[in-house]
Design a protein around this motif. Structure first.
Motif, PDB file in Angstrom:
ATOM      1  N   TYR A  85       1.985   0.811 -11.304  1.00 38.30           N
ATOM      2  CA  TYR A  85       1.042   1.422 -10.354  1.00 38.30           C
ATOM      3  C   TYR A  85      -0.413   1.137 -10.702  1.00 38.30           C
ATOM      4  O   TYR A  85      -0.769   0.957 -11.866  1.00 38.30           O
ATOM      5  CB  TYR A  85       1.273   2.935 -10.283  1.00 38.30           C
ATOM      6  CG  TYR A  85       2.600   3.283  -9.676  1.00 38.30           C
ATOM      7  CD1 TYR A  85       2.742   3.358  -8.298  1.00 38.30           C
ATOM      8  CD2 TYR A  85       3.719   3.485 -10.475  1.00 38.30           C
ATOM      9  CE1 TYR A  85       3.965   3.653  -7.725  1.00 38.30           C
ATOM     10  CE2 TYR A  85       4.952   3.774  -9.906  1.00 38.30           C
ATOM     11  CZ  TYR A  85       5.067   3.869  -8.537  1.00 38.30           C
ATOM     12  OH  TYR A  85       6.276   4.153  -7.971  1.00 38.30           O
TER      13      TYR A  85
ATOM     14  N   GLU B 290       0.826  -1.210   0.000  1.00 44.32           N
ATOM     15  CA  GLU B 290       0.000   0.000   0.000  1.00 44.32           C
ATOM     16  C   GLU B 290       0.859   1.259   0.000  1.00 44.32           C
ATOM     17  O   GLU B 290       0.590   2.209  -0.723  1.00 44.32           O
ATOM     18  CB  GLU B 290      -0.911   0.005   1.240  1.00 44.32           C
ATOM     19  CG  GLU B 290      -2.149  -0.840   1.095  1.00 44.32           C
ATOM     20  CD  GLU B 290      -2.948  -0.498  -0.158  1.00 44.32           C
ATOM     21  OE1 GLU B 290      -3.092   0.706  -0.457  1.00 44.32           O
ATOM     22  OE2 GLU B 290      -3.389  -1.419  -0.836  1.00 44.32           O
TER      23      GLU B 290
ATOM     24  N   HIS C  13       3.854   1.704  -1.103  1.00 43.41           N
ATOM     25  CA  HIS C  13       4.526   1.943  -2.378  1.00 43.41           C
ATOM     26  C   HIS C  13       3.575   2.468  -3.450  1.00 43.41           C
ATOM     27  O   HIS C  13       3.999   3.130  -4.386  1.00 43.41           O
ATOM     28  CB  HIS C  13       5.228   0.667  -2.848  1.00 43.41           C
ATOM     29  CG  HIS C  13       6.386   0.294  -1.978  1.00 43.41           C
ATOM     30  ND1 HIS C  13       6.816  -0.998  -1.815  1.00 43.41           N
ATOM     31  CD2 HIS C  13       7.192   1.061  -1.201  1.00 43.41           C
ATOM     32  CE1 HIS C  13       7.843  -1.011  -0.979  1.00 43.41           C
ATOM     33  NE2 HIS C  13       8.080   0.226  -0.590  1.00 43.41           N
ATOM     34  N   GLU C  14       2.277   2.157  -3.293  1.00 39.86           N
ATOM     35  CA  GLU C  14       1.295   2.692  -4.243  1.00 39.86           C
ATOM     36  C   GLU C  14       1.080   4.192  -4.062  1.00 39.86           C
ATOM     37  O   GLU C  14       0.827   4.910  -5.027  1.00 39.86           O
ATOM     38  CB  GLU C  14      -0.064   1.991  -4.071  1.00 39.86           C
ATOM     39  CG  GLU C  14      -0.146   0.576  -4.606  1.00 39.86           C
ATOM     40  CD  GLU C  14      -0.276   0.520  -6.123  1.00 39.86           C
ATOM     41  OE1 GLU C  14      -0.373   1.575  -6.784  1.00 39.86           O
ATOM     42  OE2 GLU C  14      -0.271  -0.607  -6.638  1.00 39.86           O
ATOM     43  N   ILE C  15       1.166   4.662  -2.824  1.00 42.38           N
ATOM     44  CA  ILE C  15       0.745   6.041  -2.565  1.00 42.38           C
ATOM     45  C   ILE C  15       1.905   6.985  -2.269  1.00 42.38           C
ATOM     46  O   ILE C  15       1.698   8.169  -2.086  1.00 42.38           O
ATOM     47  CB  ILE C  15      -0.265   6.100  -1.387  1.00 42.38           C
ATOM     48  CG1 ILE C  15       0.344   5.492  -0.139  1.00 42.38           C
ATOM     49  CG2 ILE C  15      -1.564   5.421  -1.763  1.00 42.38           C
ATOM     50  CD1 ILE C  15      -0.506   5.695   1.083  1.00 42.38           C
TER      51      ILE C  15
END
Lengths: 275, 338
Positions: free
Chosen positions: B135, B104, B106-108
């Motif tokens: 992404y 999570e 690394h996604e944001i």
């Protein structure tokens, strides 16, 4: 929220949280891995050094050797086959060793040197994918190189078709399984792509010597052959030669190759540094 | 000390005013924190890199982490984004723990690391396309390239890019995932002054799009111009945390107003004011020491006496003074080394 347009992700715009993340279709990850592989392929042909060494040189040697009449003389102790036929497995070893010792570690050392491995570990993609991608690319190069080597030697230069295709494929697979972890270990100890290239070349020459590049294994004295049988390329050359000329290879060379795969697989895993 | 034109000082006052709500929202316990770091410790062998660092970054804030080389800035950030495991302490990014919820985070979180390069033989478009595919909800590559001025370079090899272009590509990679939090480590180091100013505009643009920006720098002017709040880190500790203007004010209690009077006047006219502590003459210039609303008090009093103050400057202490006072060291004025 943002002026930068978003592409509708497969998880939907409102989804946040680990569960929705896990439910994402694997298609997204397949695309991501495919893009990594694609860029690795581009890098392989745009930095063709390793490709020339692993692909160009053995194929060129095979054609030159094939055109030399001396290589088609039947020599005592070769079991009724000519010198050229004995060289085909050696050149296959040449290709695999160059691919494993230069083609595989150089891009990986370069990724670490540039900080790409580090950069990747800040993204959702695991950095180990760069290793996997490079493995896939170099395996592809190896398969193409081997197909060309064997097809050309059999169709153009009269090398007999392999007696045991199963033995040949198993020998080649075990050889790759033994060599690739050695290449990963080179990538593990090399700080830069340059260092990887030097270490790879230094490792290459003794290894290919035992596969009979300068002195065919059939002409090696017993004590030298005994040593050769316990080197990765010597064992692979022996198993491959047996598969091509007489039948399914003996257990010993196969076990030697499997042993190298296990030991170097462990060492590469133990010593690989991401930063 | 910098002779800041009065107009610029006004800007900085406005800025610190607008930053106050952000500072209030960043109090512990508020839910809208983009980054929450508490009691972070990290040692390498006998070297203590980070020693009990705590701070909170509010959503939409440009937060500066400032300090001398080796102060622990980069280690703090690396722990924050999950690149390093702290010895103790907790980190939350938009509520996620980078150690246990790395996917999570690394996604944001988009990260621009110090000294990260890319393969020379890849083209800008090929690099952006690849990172975009990582992404869930990526930015549009074409639009991102446009915003960053890379559109003309999409077909160019990385090898051919200038330092500034490489830096912008690196920023593009930090933003290609449409992050909620962007962490930029020494982003403008090594850039020429124009490229640095462009980068500052870019960071303001990111904030305007709702991205929270954590900016690691040892370049005072950068922190002063960009950041809503600054954490000053020295020897692994947060030695000060405030708006740049208030940090600067803390370094020096008094202000100096410098001007050229249109006519002679009696010093007692000014020394009688509660804001004024001292009046000096320096050639045709007059320097007035004091505090509070010094500029207005001086100008209005003189005007009432029929004297106009020309070329008014407010000589204010700045972040550099605060830095020196709090760390006992001078920062690198060029921001050129890391």
């Amino acid at each position: 929220m943002t002026a930068l347009a978003t592409r509708g992700g497969p998880g939907g715009s409102s989804s946040r949280g680990l569960v929705s993340h896990l439910r994402l279709p694997s298609r997204r990850w397949r695309i991501a891995f495919g893009k990594i592989v694609h860029n690795d392929v581009r890098l392989a042909y745009r930095r063709p050094g390793a490709l020339i060494a692993g692909f160009g040189i053995p194929v060129l040697l095979m054609v030159i050797f094939g055109e030399l009449p001396a290589f088609h003389e039947i020599v005592a102790g070769f079991g009724g086959f000519d010198i050229y036929d004995a060289y085909v497995p050696t050149l296959a070893m040449f290709a695999l060793a160059m691919i494993a010792l230069l083609g595989l570690p150089m891009p990986l050392a370069s990724y670490r040197e540039l900080g790409v491995l580090r950069r990747l570990s800040t993204t959702p993609v695991p950095r180990s994918w760069l290793l996997a991608s490079q493995g896939v690319v170099q395996l592809g190069v190896a398969v193409v190189a081997l197909v060309i080597l064997f097809t050309v030697s059999i169709t153009a230069f009269g090398t007999p078709a392999p007696v045991s295709i199963g033995g040949m494929l198993l020998s080649l697979a075990l050889c790759v399984a033994g060599l690739f972890p050695i290449g990963l270990l080179v990538a593990a100890v090399a700080k830069t792509a340059n260092a990887a290239s030097i270490i790879g070349r230094i490792a290459f020459f003794p290894m290919i010597f035992f596969a009979g590049l300068w002195l065919p294994r059939a002409l090696m004295p017993h004590w030298l052959l005994d040593i050769s049988n316990f080197t990765p390329l010597g064992a692979a050359d022996g198993a491959l030669q047996t598969s091509m000329l007489t039948g399914f290879p003996a257990t010993q060379p196969l076990l030697v190759m499997a042993g190298y795969a296990l030991v170097f697989g462990f060492l590469a895993r133990r010593f690989f540094r991401w930063e | 000390m910098v002779n800041a034109p009065a107009q610029d000082m006004e800007n900085s006052v406005t800025r610190s005013g607008s930053a106050a709500p952000a500072a209030a929202a960043a109090e512990p316990g508020m839910s809208q924190a983009a980054v929450e770091i508490s009691h972070l410790h990290k040692t390498y062998g006998t070297l203590t890199a980070v020693d009990d660092v705590s701070f909170t970054v509010a959503e939409g804030e440009i937060f500066g982490i400032l300090g001398p080389n080796g102060a622990g800035k980069t280690t703090t950030v690396e722990c924050a984004i999950g690149l390093r495991t702290p010895d103790s302490g907790t980190v939350r990014l938009m509520g996620f723990d980078p150690r246990t919820q790395a996917a999570e985070v690394h996604e944001i979180v988009g990260v621009q690391l110090q000294s990260g390069a890319l393969p020379d033989q890849l083209k800008v478009r090929e690099i952006l396309d690849m990172y975009q595919s990582f992404y869930r909800q990526p930015a549009d590559v074409g639009e991102l390239a446009d915003v960053l001025g890379l559109t003309d370079k999409m077909g160019s090899f990385y090898k051919t890019l200038s330092g500034g272009q490489r830096q912008r590509l690196s920023v593009a990679l930090a933003l290609v995932g449409n992050p909620k939090v962007a962490v930029l480590d020494e982003m403008t180091t090594g850039l020429d002054p124009q490229a640095r100013r462009d980068a500052w505009d870019l960071i303001r643009g990111m904030r305007d799009r709702g991205v929270t920006v954590v900016l690691v720098t040892h370049f005072m002017e950068e922190a002063e111009r960009l950041c809503d709040r600054v954490a000053l880190i020295d020897a692994g500790r947060v030695v000060a945390l405030d708006t740049p203007a208030r940090l600067a004010a803390r370094a020096r209690g008094s202000k100096v107003v410098r001007f050229v009077p249109s006519d002679h006047f009696d010093d007692s006219l000014l020394t009688g004011l509660p804001e004024v502590t001292n009046v000096r003459h320096d050639g045709q210039h007059v320097e007035v020491d004091g505090s509070g609303d010094l500029v207005n008090a001086v100008i209005l009093t003189l005007a009432a006496a029929g004297v106009t103050a020309h070329d008014v400057e407010l000589v204010a202490s700045n972040l550099e003074d605060a830095f020196v006072k709090l760390t006992g060291r001078h920062s690198d004025p060029e921001g050129a080394t890391s």
